[in-house]
Scaffold this active site. Structure first.
Site, short mmCIF file in Angstrom:
data_model
loop_
_atom_site.label_atom_id
_atom_site.label_comp_id
_atom_site.label_asym_id
_atom_site.label_seq_id
_atom_site.Cartn_x
_atom_site.Cartn_y
_atom_site.Cartn_z
N GLY A 157 41.56 58.36 102.95
CA GLY A 157 42.24 58.76 104.18
C GLY A 157 41.61 58.00 105.34
N ILE A 159 38.95 58.73 107.00
CA ILE A 159 37.48 58.60 106.86
C ILE A 159 37.16 57.53 105.82
CG2 ILE A 159 35.38 59.79 106.10
CD1 ILE A 159 36.55 62.37 107.38
N ARG A 179 45.88 59.71 95.63
CA ARG A 179 47.10 60.18 94.98
C ARG A 179 48.22 59.13 95.15
NH1 ARG A 179 47.73 65.80 97.59
NH2 ARG A 179 46.72 64.51 99.11
N ARG A 238 33.10 67.59 99.55
CA ARG A 238 32.64 68.96 99.36
C ARG A 238 31.80 68.97 98.08
NH1 ARG A 238 33.55 69.56 103.91
NH2 ARG A 238 34.88 71.07 104.97
N GLU A 267 25.76 75.47 98.32
CA GLU A 267 25.45 75.07 99.68
C GLU A 267 25.23 76.32 100.52
OE1 GLU A 267 27.98 72.64 102.81
OE2 GLU A 267 27.65 71.48 100.99
N HIS A 286 24.81 68.88 105.14
CA HIS A 286 26.22 68.94 105.58
C HIS A 286 26.31 68.70 107.10
CE1 HIS A 286 30.42 70.78 104.61
NE2 HIS A 286 30.50 69.83 105.52
#
Ligand code: DGY
Length: 322
Positions: A157, A159, A179, A238, A267, A286
């Site tokens: 994407g 990022i 995808r 994640r 986390e 994070h």
């Protein structure tokens, strides 16, 4: 539109700029002292709230929504929304806002730092010097180049493409898997490949996918086995995208030479976790989007999402229902 009487609650401490702006425009129930809000307080506010400013510290599901009969809009100060049941919100006609765009550079910078660290071992080298080993003339050993290596980005994407640009500055080749193939990949100078091709060809595998049932444990014993010997894995998406135990096994065997992660599962990661006992790991807490400028921008976009939702206008950044 005058929103002065609209009740907006925050689930946790907001950036001061967001607090000030909201406090000016609406009836704000803000929790600015930090720490966890007592449950009774949270539930009492929720029962009155027409908008919820989520700092990402809660699960927003049917159970929570049932306690919030007046909610018109939810906005979370993050791009990720895996803690929110989007379908349940949609079923109640509640739009959900997030913060894409404004954090792209901050997250890409940290990701690039982790790519460099996984190759050049800056954090480990600092520990070596700090321990006095350099003073005692103990060798640190050699690291590895980025130039000429292949970076495989899973999840291309905004990022992912910002990371690709940075990697290209280090003369890396970039392949990606998504995808859907991007229409601008020739312009970006990146090559679309199947996931298996990426796993087989990448010297560095970077994870930038969203967490959903199809990406949970995407990196597991089976997918790691398809990677190159001595691959480096960087995770900024994640933690649960990676099967942590499988990664630890592969770091121990040397199949994975290094892992650099801003996100982990669990986390926060307890200090005594197996992952942290390994020498070939860098973990940051994070913090990819955690710069003052970016967190302010995320908080202010969250405020704009809330104000638009209360005014029955389209949210500037709304999560699409799939
Ligand atoms: C995000 O915005 O989702 C980042 O992971 C920071 O929480």
């Amino acid at each position: 539109m005058d929103l002065k009487n609209c009740v907006v609650m925050a689930s946790g401490k907001m950036r001061q700029c967001a607090y000030d702006k909201l406090n000016n425009e609406v009836h704000l129930l803000g929790w600015q002292q930090g720490g966890r809000m007592p449950k009774e307080q949270f539930d009492a506010w929720l029962a009155e709230a027409e908008a919820l400013f989520s700092t990402g510290n809660i699960r927003i599901d049917e159970k929570l929504l049932a306690k919030a009969p007046k909610l018109k809009v939810i906005a979370q100060a993050s791009v990720g929304y895996d803690n929110i049941d989007i379908a349940a919100c949609a079923a109640r006609g509640i739009p959900v806002g997030n913060t894409p765009g404004v954090l792209v550079d901050a997250v890409a910078d940290l990701a690039y730092g982790l790519i460099i660290d996984s190759a050049r071992q800056i954090v480990k080298a600092h520990a070596h010097v700090k321990s006095g080993a350099w003073g005692e003339r103990k060798p640190f050993g050699l690291t590895t180049d980025l130039a000429g290596k292949t970076l495989g980005i899973i999840g291309m994407g905004d990022i992912g493409s910002a990371i690709a640009k940075r990697a290209q500055a280090s003369s890396m080749q970039v392949v990606y898997h998504n995808r859907h193939q991007r229409s601008d990949d020739a312009k970006l100078g990146v090559k679309y490949v199947s996931q298996d091709e990426l796993l087989a060809s990448a010297d560095f595998v970077l994870l930038a996918v969203t967490l959903n049932p199809s990406t949970k444990h995407l990196i597991n014993a089976e997918t790691i086995a398809k990677m190159k010997q001595g691959v480096r894995i960087i995770n900024i998406s994640r933690g649960a995208v990676v099967d942590t135990e499988a990664l630890c096994d592969a770091l121990e065997s040397g199949k994975v030479a290094y892992a650099a992660m801003d996100v982990t599962d669990p986390e926060p990661l307890p200090g005594e976790h197996r992952l942290l006992s390994l020498p070939n790991v860098t973990v940051t807490p994070h913090m990819a989007s955690a710069t003052t400028e970016t967190r302010d921008a995320m908080a202010l976009l969250t405020v704009d999402n809330i104000l638009a939702g209360l005014a029955d206008e389209p949210l500037p950044a709304e999560v699409k229902v799939k």
